[in-house]
Design an enzyme around this catalytic site. Structure first.
Site, short mmCIF file in Angstrom:
data_model
loop_
_atom_site.label_atom_id
_atom_site.label_comp_id
_atom_site.label_asym_id
_atom_site.label_seq_id
_atom_site.Cartn_x
_atom_site.Cartn_y
_atom_site.Cartn_z
N TYR A 108 -15.27 5.27 -4.23
CA TYR A 108 -15.49 6.82 -3.37
C TYR A 108 -16.34 7.41 -4.09
O TYR A 108 -17.33 8.09 -3.55
CB TYR A 108 -14.31 7.35 -3.15
CG TYR A 108 -13.46 6.65 -2.16
CD1 TYR A 108 -13.59 6.90 -0.91
CD2 TYR A 108 -12.41 5.77 -2.35
CE1 TYR A 108 -12.88 6.13 0.18
CE2 TYR A 108 -11.74 5.30 -1.42
CZ TYR A 108 -11.92 5.38 -0.17
OH TYR A 108 -11.10 4.80 0.98
N GLU A 151 -4.65 -0.24 -5.25
CA GLU A 151 -4.83 0.81 -6.08
C GLU A 151 -3.63 1.37 -6.82
O GLU A 151 -2.91 2.30 -6.56
CB GLU A 151 -5.06 2.18 -5.30
CG GLU A 151 -6.51 2.09 -4.27
CD GLU A 151 -6.85 3.24 -3.66
OE1 GLU A 151 -6.13 4.16 -3.69
OE2 GLU A 151 -8.10 3.29 -3.17
N GLU A 206 -12.66 -0.82 0.22
CA GLU A 206 -12.56 0.72 0.84
C GLU A 206 -14.04 1.43 0.22
O GLU A 206 -14.17 1.27 -0.89
CB GLU A 206 -11.64 1.40 0.46
CG GLU A 206 -10.08 1.12 1.14
CD GLU A 206 -8.96 2.04 0.63
OE1 GLU A 206 -9.25 3.04 0.22
OE2 GLU A 206 -7.96 1.15 0.60
N HIS A 264 0.96 -1.23 0.10
CA HIS A 264 -0.06 0.04 -0.17
C HIS A 264 1.11 1.13 0.06
O HIS A 264 0.98 2.05 0.84
CB HIS A 264 -0.99 0.12 1.28
CG HIS A 264 -2.05 1.05 0.98
ND1 HIS A 264 -3.38 0.51 1.45
CD2 HIS A 264 -2.25 2.33 0.91
CE1 HIS A 264 -4.50 1.51 1.10
NE2 HIS A 264 -3.47 2.55 0.95
N ASN A 292 -12.01 -0.45 -4.49
CA ASN A 292 -12.26 0.63 -3.70
C ASN A 292 -13.06 1.60 -4.26
O ASN A 292 -12.66 2.20 -5.32
CB ASN A 292 -10.80 1.54 -3.24
CG ASN A 292 -10.10 0.60 -2.49
OD1 ASN A 292 -10.42 -0.49 -1.88
ND2 ASN A 292 -8.79 0.93 -2.46
O1 IFM Z 1 -6.70 7.03 2.48
C1 IFM Z 1 -6.72 6.73 1.11
C2 IFM Z 1 -6.43 5.19 0.94
O2 IFM Z 1 -4.82 5.09 1.17
C3 IFM Z 1 -6.39 4.45 -0.39
N1 IFM Z 1 -7.59 4.55 -1.02
C4 IFM Z 1 -8.36 6.05 -0.86
C5 IFM Z 1 -8.29 6.69 0.67
C6 IFM Z 1 -8.80 7.80 0.65
O3 IFM Z 1 -8.46 8.75 -0.07
#
Ligand code: IFM
Length: 430
Positions: free
Chosen positions: A295, A163, A351, A118, A293
């Site tokens: 968002y 990511e 995430e 990561h 992930n």
């Molecule tokens: O904090 C980050 C994480 O390290 C990777 N994915 C997105 C998150 C929020 O920006």
């Protein structure tokens, strides 16, 4: 009430550099993020991960917090420079920390989901060219093998990389993440080597640890929409989709890079000789699950002035504290697309979450309505997707702790407030 099956995994997630702190104890050497955060102007407020959430010293307290949350699983990552502080030099002391963490989680009935990489590449590796150097695949394999050997018995599930888009396009193209390069040629090479190291690690794990734990990769994906019907905006949206999503999805699931993007990139990428015979076969080695992930969505328009001919358009959607569109419906569309175009593998949302500023109530408390609303909306989508048979097997809230948010330092409150998540979760009892 939305139902989740008994097998559905609720979890929460973190990453090493964002929470651990103690940056130079027990043999750890600097990572690219130590160097980057110490470079003036790179991280907001000059913040660093030197102390972060002090998780390295407060592990037991954090495990109790995870336990009190009532989640099934905890996703964390391993700091490479704790395990290999110098090239070829294994540091058992660094590994001890993760062994203890994973063991203690198991004892408490919490499944450890381990991300190997990561973003905290050792500085020694960057001094040798970092991910641009094809030898990085061998360095990563040495690290991954040690993790498998030492931790496999305590781990429930493995993720090779988190990511790769951020690690490479933000780190080697846009320069806003470590190591701070600003050219697409570097970024595309780095991405190829990260993907290759993923494929090699999956191959190795499956041959040496056959039938053991599920292994996969996590991509950050966002559905992309054109701001208008014009040809230019449609083209621009396609370019952003290629840059962000397809450049990573296609090699993993289709063993090829998208041709339209290879053409678009070729103005900046001198040649593609770094893609060697069999690389794509290795990259597309089948996994056991796929991590996403999620968002936000993107609204995109044409821009003649930008390298790849697109830019973000104005969007009237409500925003999270990161300025990202809150877009649960588009989350659903993303999963539909993945099912149609890419994979049948079980999907884990590794995430999801949102930054919001604290709003104080009259009684001085923070009720966190926005975050609860965000989580509820996205959990509802997950439940609906499963009602449609989309096989989403788990959901991990980002983040367990209010942590070091990379270039934003400690400015953004992207956290999970324990009781709030518990409340949200109660609505969706299994
Ligand atoms: O904090 C980050 C994480 O390290 C990777 N994915 C997105 C998150 C929020 O920006």
């Amino acid at each position: 009430m939305k139902q989740f099956s008994q097998e559905f995994i609720f979890g929460t997630a973190t990453s090493s550099y964002q929470i651990e702190g103690p940056a130079s104890v027990d043999g750890r050497t600097p990572s690219i993020w130590d160097t980057f955060s110490y470079t003036p102007g790179k991280v907001l407020g000059g913040d660093t991960g030197d102390v972060a959430c002090d998780h390295y010293n407060r592990m037991e307290e954090d495990i109790q917090n995870i336990k009190n949350l009532g989640v099934d699983s905890y996703r964390f990552s391993i700091a490479w420079p704790r395990i290999f502080p110098k090239q070829g030099q294994y540091n058992p002391k660094g590994m001890e920390f993760y062994k203890k963490l994973a063991k203690r989680l198991m004892e408490e009935g919490i499944k450890p989901l381990v991300t190997i990489y990561h973003w905290d590449l050792p500085q020694w590796a960057d001094n040798l060219g970092g991910w641009i150097n094809r030898e990085s695949v061998e360095w990563f394999m040495e690290f991954a093998k040690k993790c498998f050997e030492e931790l496999d018995e305590y781990v429930a599930q493995w993720i090779t990389h988190n990511e790769p888009w951020c690690a490479t396009m933000l780190g080697y193209h846009q320069g806003v993440h470590a190591p701070g390069h600003t050219n697409l040629d570097d970024a595309v090479k780095a991405a190829h080597h990260i993907l290759l190291s993923h494929g090699q690690a999956v191959r190795y794990y499956k041959s040496e640890f056959a039938g053991q734990k599920p292994i996969g990769i996590t991509l950050n994906l966002s559905p992309v929409y054109a701001a208008s019907e014009t040809m230019n905006d449609q083209l621009a949206a396609n370019n952003q989709d290629g840059y962000l999503n397809r450049w990573f999805l296609d090699p993993i699931f289709k063993a090829k890079y998208p041709e339209d993007m290879m053409n678009l990139f070729s103005k900046f990428v001198h040649d593609y000789n770094f893609i060697q015979e069999k690389d794509l076969q290795i990259i597309s080695t089948p996994c056991d699950f796929f991590g996403i992930n999620y968002y936000n969505r993107f609204l995109i328009e044409y821009s003649a002035a930008s390298e790849l001919l697109f830019k973000e358009a104005y969007s009237d959607y409500p925003k999270s504290g990161m300025g990202w569109d809150i877009s649960p419906n588009e989350f659903k569309e993303l999963i539909h697309r993945l099912r149609k175009e890419y994979t049948d593998l079980p999907i884990f949302i590794t995430e999801n979450g949102a930054a919001f500023d604290d709003v104080l109530e009259e009684d001085g408390t923070v009720k966190d309505h926005d975050r609860v609303d965000y989580v509820e909306k996205h959990l509802t989508v997950v439940a609906e997707l499963n009602e449609e048979g989309m096989n989403v097997a788990g959901y991990f809230l980002w983040s367990l702790l209010d942590n070091f948010e990379w270039a934003f330092g400690y400015e953004k409150k992207i956290r999970n407030l324990f009781c709030r998540f518990q409340n949200a979760k109660k609505i969706y009892e299994k």
